[in-house]
Design a protein around this motif. Sequence first.
Motif: not given
Length: 109
Positions: A15-21, A49, A90, A93-94
């Motif tokens: 989910h993190y990889r897909d930006a579904n935080y 994020q 990513a 960055d977070g």
Amino acid sequence: PNHPKWCHIPYTARHYRDANYDAALLSAKRFNQPGFYWHHVWLAMIYAQLGRLDEARASIAELNSLYPGYADVAHADIELWLKDEAMVLAMLDGLKKAGLFDELEAPTN
């Protein structure tokens, strides 16, 4: 139904990889191992994020109490577990948004 809590880590990562935080946060909370530093790594990144910086910084404080100096080894530690360079970046960055590296980047006088 009674899988160990760490089974939620791959879902958190996906989910993190897909930006579904929001989904990543839900998975990280299911992981819920407050005595394990990686729990706070995930929470800090995800909260940052999501723009929830107070919670991100609280997670960084918990991380630093469990693993003093983690900022110095974060990149190598993440690369140890994840081989996807885009994901590593990513995650870093977070952590940067969460404030992990603030003391390292502070100007010296």
